[in-house]
Design a protein around this motif. Structure first.
Motif, PDB file in Angstrom:
ATOM      1  N   ASP A 399      57.353  44.165  39.137  1.00 57.11           N
ATOM      2  CA  ASP A 399      58.157  44.762  38.096  1.00 57.11           C
ATOM      3  C   ASP A 399      59.330  43.814  37.881  1.00 57.11           C
ATOM      4  N   ARG A 400      59.497  43.341  36.679  1.00 54.20           N
ATOM      5  CA  ARG A 400      60.511  42.312  36.456  1.00 54.20           C
ATOM      6  C   ARG A 400      61.916  42.857  36.521  1.00 54.20           C
ATOM      7  N   SER A 401      62.018  44.172  36.608  1.00 52.12           N
ATOM      8  CA  SER A 401      63.355  44.709  36.755  1.00 52.12           C
ATOM      9  C   SER A 401      63.808  44.612  38.204  1.00 52.12           C
ATOM     10  N   GLY A 402      62.905  44.183  39.074  1.00 56.56           N
ATOM     11  CA  GLY A 402      63.297  43.994  40.459  1.00 56.56           C
ATOM     12  C   GLY A 402      62.778  45.056  41.381  1.00 56.56           C
ATOM     13  N   GLY A 403      62.236  46.125  40.833  1.00 58.55           N
ATOM     14  CA  GLY A 403      61.734  47.189  41.680  1.00 58.55           C
ATOM     15  C   GLY A 403      60.387  46.815  42.244  1.00 58.55           C
ATOM     16  N   ARG A 404      60.051  47.473  43.325  1.00 61.64           N
ATOM     17  CA  ARG A 404      58.744  47.222  43.886  1.00 61.64           C
ATOM     18  C   ARG A 404      57.728  48.130  43.262  1.00 61.64           C
ATOM     19  N   ARG A 405      56.559  47.657  43.259  1.00 62.47           N
ATOM     20  CA  ARG A 405      55.519  48.461  42.657  1.00 62.47           C
ATOM     21  C   ARG A 405      54.486  48.820  43.700  1.00 62.47           C
ATOM     22  N   GLY A 406      53.996  50.031  43.579  1.00 59.55           N
ATOM     23  CA  GLY A 406      53.022  50.466  44.562  1.00 59.55           C
ATOM     24  C   GLY A 406      51.629  50.572  44.003  1.00 59.55           C
ATOM     25  N   ASN A 407      51.496  50.350  42.753  1.00 58.12           N
ATOM     26  CA  ASN A 407      50.167  50.530  42.174  1.00 58.12           C
ATOM     27  C   ASN A 407      49.268  49.388  42.589  1.00 58.12           C
ATOM     28  N   SER A 408      48.269  49.732  43.328  1.00 52.97           N
ATOM     29  CA  SER A 408      47.424  48.680  43.857  1.00 52.97           C
ATOM     30  C   SER A 408      46.232  48.401  42.975  1.00 52.97           C
ATOM     31  N   LYS A 409      46.081  49.203  41.929  1.00 54.73           N
ATOM     32  CA  LYS A 409      44.908  48.989  41.084  1.00 54.73           C
ATOM     33  C   LYS A 409      45.244  47.927  40.063  1.00 54.73           C
ATOM     34  N   ARG A 410      45.270  46.760  40.489  1.00 54.54           N
ATOM     35  CA  ARG A 410      45.626  45.699  39.591  1.00 54.54           C
ATOM     36  C   ARG A 410      44.497  44.672  39.554  1.00 54.54           C
ATOM     37  N   SER A 411      44.597  43.796  38.623  1.00 58.52           N
ATOM     38  CA  SER A 411      43.572  42.782  38.538  1.00 58.52           C
ATOM     39  C   SER A 411      43.744  41.819  39.682  1.00 58.52           C
ATOM     40  N   PRO A 412      42.669  41.262  40.106  1.00 58.66           N
ATOM     41  CA  PRO A 412      42.800  40.321  41.186  1.00 58.66           C
ATOM     42  C   PRO A 412      43.658  39.141  40.755  1.00 58.66           C
ATOM     43  N   ASN A 413      44.502  38.699  41.642  1.00 58.47           N
ATOM     44  CA  ASN A 413      45.435  37.656  41.277  1.00 58.47           C
ATOM     45  C   ASN A 413      44.941  36.270  41.654  1.00 58.47           C
ATOM     46  N   ASN A 414      44.244  36.200  42.775  1.00 68.87           N
ATOM     47  CA  ASN A 414      43.698  34.905  43.136  1.00 68.87           C
ATOM     48  C   ASN A 414      42.344  34.819  42.481  1.00 68.87           C
ATOM     49  N   THR A 415      42.297  34.053  41.442  1.00 66.94           N
ATOM     50  CA  THR A 415      41.097  34.113  40.627  1.00 66.94           C
ATOM     51  C   THR A 415      40.039  33.119  41.081  1.00 66.94           C
ATOM     52  N   ARG A 416      40.387  32.286  42.020  1.00 68.07           N
ATOM     53  CA  ARG A 416      39.360  31.342  42.468  1.00 68.07           C
ATOM     54  C   ARG A 416      38.464  32.030  43.490  1.00 68.07           C
ATOM     55  N   PRO A 417      37.212  32.186  43.162  1.00 69.74           N
ATOM     56  CA  PRO A 417      36.351  32.963  44.062  1.00 69.74           C
ATOM     57  C   PRO A 417      36.141  32.296  45.410  1.00 69.74           C
ATOM     58  N   THR A 418      36.192  33.107  46.424  1.00 70.71           N
ATOM     59  CA  THR A 418      35.873  32.670  47.776  1.00 70.71           C
ATOM     60  C   THR A 418      34.913  33.715  48.347  1.00 70.71           C
ATOM     61  N   LYS A 419      34.361  33.399  49.494  1.00 72.52           N
ATOM     62  CA  LYS A 419      33.432  34.366  50.104  1.00 72.52           C
ATOM     63  C   LYS A 419      34.195  35.466  50.835  1.00 72.52           C
ATOM     64  N   THR A 420      35.462  35.220  51.034  1.00 74.18           N
ATOM     65  CA  THR A 420      36.249  36.151  51.838  1.00 74.18           C
ATOM     66  C   THR A 420      37.205  36.942  50.965  1.00 74.18           C
ATOM     67  N   GLU A 464      28.788  35.135  45.620  1.00 74.06           N
ATOM     68  CA  GLU A 464      28.507  36.063  44.515  1.00 74.06           C
ATOM     69  C   GLU A 464      28.674  37.509  44.977  1.00 74.06           C
ATOM     70  N   ASP A 465      28.288  37.757  46.236  1.00 75.53           N
ATOM     71  CA  ASP A 465      28.430  39.115  46.748  1.00 75.53           C
ATOM     72  C   ASP A 465      29.910  39.481  46.881  1.00 75.53           C
ATOM     73  N   ALA A 466      30.696  38.489  47.271  1.00 76.15           N
ATOM     74  CA  ALA A 466      32.142  38.743  47.379  1.00 76.15           C
ATOM     75  C   ALA A 466      32.698  39.093  45.999  1.00 76.15           C
ATOM     76  N   THR A 467      32.210  38.408  44.989  1.00 77.66           N
ATOM     77  CA  THR A 467      32.680  38.690  43.624  1.00 77.66           C
ATOM     78  C   THR A 467      32.306  40.110  43.217  1.00 77.66           C
ATOM     79  N   LYS A 468      31.042  40.478  43.514  1.00 79.43           N
ATOM     80  CA  LYS A 468      30.619  41.845  43.175  1.00 79.43           C
ATOM     81  C   LYS A 468      31.484  42.855  43.921  1.00 79.43           C
ATOM     82  N   ALA A 469      31.721  42.553  45.174  1.00 74.47           N
ATOM     83  CA  ALA A 469      32.497  43.485  45.994  1.00 74.47           C
ATOM     84  C   ALA A 469      33.922  43.598  45.474  1.00 74.47           C
ATOM     85  N   LEU A 470      34.470  42.477  45.060  1.00 71.03           N
ATOM     86  CA  LEU A 470      35.843  42.525  44.549  1.00 71.03           C
ATOM     87  C   LEU A 470      35.915  43.417  43.314  1.00 71.03           C
TER      88      LEU A 470
END
Ligand SMILES: C[S@@+](CC[C@H](N)C(=O)[O-])C[C@H]1O[C@@H](n2cnc3c(N)ncnc32)[C@H](O)[C@@H]1O
Length: 603
Positions: A399-420, A464-470
């Motif tokens: 949140d750019r106002s400085g508050g913390r956010r608890g909503n975890s349903k967000r898009s994945p941020n690390n977009t480079r796929p890994t198996k982990t 690919e399975d990691a991607t599906k799982a994500l």
């Protein structure tokens, strides 16, 4: 409030069924006809993909007759819809389109079901009456597009029975379902209480309700004397809208709809009943101008569900996510990109409240988080602008106002796929590795699962399975917690010190207090054991607002973005526990950090 006199002309009365000439129910009156400017020019006949040609009136009567005489049961609120136009309006109100997954409560004869199927939806119908469930099954036969469960909706476990269906039908793409129902009136409040908190499953509910109930649900003003706890509830979880009225003549049998006033009238009738008959009282009431049936309408309420994450904290419910004003980062713009261009681009997906232009990037505030999700999905990495730069579109980390956010349903941020996969926000006390394994193993073969305090790594054999799982698990619920899942920054193919499914017997106890006392894990400061490094070079163009470490997974609990001023420990404020744990745990966190503005470097 929108009046909807958009009903079809009265169809002819049903002809006697040759098969069951003496067993059909008494012929219902034809639906009321009122011309309307709102009617879309749709054919009076609905062609259902699954059912062949149908229309509301004839097919309902035919269905009711199909298995012998069926007397509608008042106790089950069995007032069947005879008008296919109304069904179509319900479907349209929910914006049902091809590929949608819809939960229908009480399909009855299947007239609304037919309209939903016709719109291309996949329908999951819950019907309490065995007779009606069989009837709908007969009507539509076996089709992939429809599943009927004979069950009482108030006892139905949506998460365990509906959610897997939704996931399967939407191919694990984190799609929201819709609810469309001509509800049995006696369970309407219960249904609303059951489904409204499920903003992580449903995006919209369209319910045909008693007028009084619909009005009450849609009332957003807390100051009225009629305001009841249910209003608070409905307003907390959704943006209710009173949509339109449906005349009761469209139902068979016609409901005797009660309003508060009608209730009083009933009491009056009751108190006078020792003086004269009911019909005389009705006549007398009509004589003095009190209508015999003063409410002629059922109404449609439209409830837009908030994507609210709730969790129990001690006693009571706490709302931990504000669905509004969460900005989307739009990076890699031309330096001379205009605000209006960005606004136009995003407004294809929903209302844009404002665009905060920076040099080469922008923050876009959308009114509805779901629209923002859609915009991210559609716009990330498209070519844009005069130079055809590839946009980077993602949720801001904070949140750019400085508050913390608890909503975890967000898009994945690390977009480079890994198996982990990197998993946070699960219940750190009670979650065992086998719980995680069970939650994740439907997407592919897992080679390793490790829990480290309040975060975990799940490694798949195949990327690919990691991607599906994500896709399938980010924002999913694990033991009452909405978890966040993203790619770990680097794979660890060595299974040291971790749990692997083959070593199931060694699953740790939920009590992980021994963690600190152990020798350093592969995630303990990394360098100590030459362990795998979850850190990786920052992707160009991918901003890091306030997570501090460029190489770690995003920090959901830190201070503000660079614009917000407080960058947590980067700016001298002490790191919170979470930061510390994570820095200890992931080698990437104790690396030198690059600072903005270099973070906004462009591709
Ligand atoms: C108002 S009728 C609507 C029927 C049909 N959808 C239509 O529009 O004609 C309500 C339906 O809900 C079913 N029903 C009643 N109580 C229910 C419950 N607790 N759970 C599931 N279905 C229920 C009834 O059997 C009936 O078929």
């Amino acid at each position: 409030m929108v009046a909807l006199p958009s009903l079809s002309p009265p169809p002819p009365r049903p002809s006697p069924s040759p098969a069951t000439p003496r067993r059909r129910p008494p012929p219902p009156p034809p639906p009321h006809a009122t011309p309307s400017h709102r009617v879309r020019s749709r054919p009076a006949t609905v062609v259902s993909a699954a059912s062949g040609v149908t229309d509301g009136y004839h097919s309902t009567i035919r269905s009711l007759n199909s298995r012998g005489r069926h007397v509608p049961r008042k106790s089950l609120g069995q007032n069947y819809m005879l008008n296919s136009k109304v069904n179509e309006e319900l479907v349209a109100a929910a914006g049902v389109e091809e590929g949608d997954v819809v939960l229908e409560i009480g399909p009855g004869t299947g007239s609304l079901t037919a309209a939903l199927l016709d719109a291309g939806a996949t329908v999951f119908a819950v019907e309490k009456d065995k007779h009606m469930a069989t009837l709908v099954n007969d009507r539509f036969g076996s089709t992939e597009q429809l599943k009927i469960i004979e069950e009482d909706i108030t006892k139905f476990n949506v998460r365990s029975h509906f959610l897997p269906f939704l996931e399967e039908k939407s191919h694990h793409t984190r799609k929201y379902a819709k609810v469309v129902s001509n509800l049995p009136f006696n369970v309407s409040t219960e249904v609303v209480k059951l489904l409204l908190p499920m903003g992580d499953v449903f995006s919209v509910m369209v319910l045909l309700l008693q007028d009084e109930t619909a009005l009450r649900f849609a009332d957003a003003s807390i100051q009225t004397p009629e305001y009841r706890p249910i209003n608070v509830f409905v307003n907390f979880y959704s943006e209710p809208e009173y949509k339109f009225k449906v005349e009761r003549t469209n139902f068979f049998p016609q409901p005797k709809v009660n309003s508060a006033f009608n209730g009083k009238r009933k009491m009056l009738r009751k108190s006078l009943q020792h003086l004269c008959s009911s019909s005389e009282i009705e006549a007398a009431l009509a004589n003095i101008g009190l209508p015999v049936t003063n409410i002629d309408f059922i109404s449609v309420s439209l409830l837009y569900l908030h994507k609210v994450t709730v969790r129990f904290t001690g006693i009571g419910l706490r709302r931990v996510a504000c669905p509004k004003m969460r900005p989307v980062f739009c990076g890699n713009l031309d330096y001379d990109a205009r605000q209006s261009e960005i606004e136009r681009l995003f407004s294809k997906y929903g209302r844009v409240e404002r665009v905060d232009m920076k040099s080469g990037f922008a923050f876009v505030y959308m009114e509805d988080e779901r629209d923002a999700d859609e915009a991210i999905h559609r716009l990330d990495r498209i070519e844009f602008g005069r130079k055809g730069r590839r946009l980077r579109v993602e949720w801001t980390k904070e949140d750019r106002s400085g508050g913390r956010r608890g909503n975890s349903k967000r898009s994945p941020n690390n977009t480079r796929p890994t198996k982990t996969l990197f998993v946070i926000n699960f219940d750190p006390i009670n979650t065992r590795t086998r719980d995680l394994e069970r939650h994740f193993d439907q997407y592919g073969k897992i080679s390793n699962v490790r829990i480290r305090r309040n975060f975990a790594f799940v490694q798949y054999e195949l990327q690919e399975d990691a991607t599906k799982a994500l896709e399938g698990t980010n924002g999913s619920t694990l033991m009452d917690r909405v978890i966040s899942v993203e790619y770990a920054l680097r794979d660890d193919d060595e299974k040291r010190n971790g749990y692997s499914p083959e070593r199931r017997g060694r699953d740790r106890s939920p009590d992980r207090r021994d963690y600190r006392g152990r020798s350093a894990s592969p995630y303990g400061r990394g360098r100590e054991r030459g362990s795998p490094d979850y850190g990786r070079g920052r992707e160009r163009g991918s901003p890091d607002y306030g997570r501090g470490g460029d190489r770690g997974s995003p920090d959901y609990h830190r201070g503000a973005s660079p614009q917000g001023g407080n960058k947590g420990d980067e700016r001298g404020s002490p790191p919170n526990n979470y930061d510390r744990e994570r820095r200890e745990a992931s080698p990437g966190y104790d690396r030198p950090r690059s600072r903005s503005p270099a973070r906004y470097e462009r591709e």
